[in-house]
Design an enzyme around this catalytic site. Structure first.
Site, short mmCIF file in Angstrom:
data_model
loop_
_atom_site.label_atom_id
_atom_site.label_comp_id
_atom_site.label_asym_id
_atom_site.label_seq_id
_atom_site.Cartn_x
_atom_site.Cartn_y
_atom_site.Cartn_z
CG HIS A 114 -10.68 70.80 -15.55
ND1 HIS A 114 -9.63 70.05 -16.04
CD2 HIS A 114 -10.13 71.84 -14.87
CE1 HIS A 114 -8.49 70.63 -15.67
NE2 HIS A 114 -8.77 71.71 -14.96
CE LYS A 140 -6.85 72.28 -11.84
NZ LYS A 140 -6.50 73.16 -12.99
#
Length: 216
Positions: A114, A140
């Site tokens: 992230h 991700k």
């Protein structure tokens, strides 16, 4: 699910079951006074309600989470409960030895990255995705776009890689949450009640748009 107590968790779970979602993300880091034992109890109670696959997440503050205690405590909770769920999310930035403990105990893993400040270069993100896929099942990446071109970086990655969840955050990148599944992303994150991430749509909106696009 981003509720802080069991009562609200199961209210949201009932809504998720009614909406027939494909996955449930259980965010342990937002639950008050979370422990391994408490996490196990919640997972077992969820299993009594539904067999919808669970993504278990205990997000570090460094990557936008809320876990209040030590890194060792955070990892222990994941390690103790990873075998009880279908997917366990662990950040790529986690200490390699601690990260491997989670991977070794998980059924399947989502290795996440992230960045809430910017969208790094394509080359940088390619290295992130390759590193994540080298150690886990699904990569991700969730990044902040500063302009529309940044969202294109994310889309190119989605077209290049299988087993990649790619999210360009905020309103500017919200459309990537819809295009992701169309481009092959195995998961897109939606809200049951309140959004848990910038630019996130609710389940019904996401499903309606996807149906229209896929039937075009």
């Amino acid at each position: 699910m981003i509720e802080s107590n069991e009562k609200d968790i199961f209210k949201t779970l009932d809504k998720a079951v009614d909406l027939d979602v494909n996955y449930i993300e259980l965010r342990l880091d937002v639950i008050e006074n979370i422990t391994s034992k408490k996490a196990t109890s919640i997972i077992e109670k969820i299993r009594n309600v539904t067999d919808i696959p669970i993504i278990l997440t205990n997000r570090t503050k460094y990557e936008g989470g809320y876990f209040p205690s030590t890194e060792e405590d955070r990892i222990k909770i994941l390690v103790d409960n990873a075998s009880l769920v279908e997917y366990t999310d662990i950040e790529l930035s986690t200490n390699e030895n601690l990260r491997q403990e989670v991977i070794d105990n998980a059924n399947r893993t989502i290795i996440s990255y992230h960045n809430f400040e910017k969208t790094p270069s394509s080359e940088y993100l390619e290295n992130v995705v390759n590193s994540a896929l080298n150690v886990g099942d699904i990569a991700k990446i969730a990044v902040k776009p500063l302009n529309i071109e940044d969202t294109h970086v994310l889309l190119r990655l989605l077209m290049e890689y299988d087993d990649l969840i790619g999210i360009s955050m905020d309103k500017l990148g919200s459309y990537t949450r819809i295009l992701g599944p169309i481009l092959g992303s195995p998961v897109t994150y939606t809200a049951i009640t309140d959004e848990s991430a910038p630019g996130q749509f609710d389940v019904k909106t996401t499903r309606d748009i996807l149906k229209k696009l896929k039937n075009y």
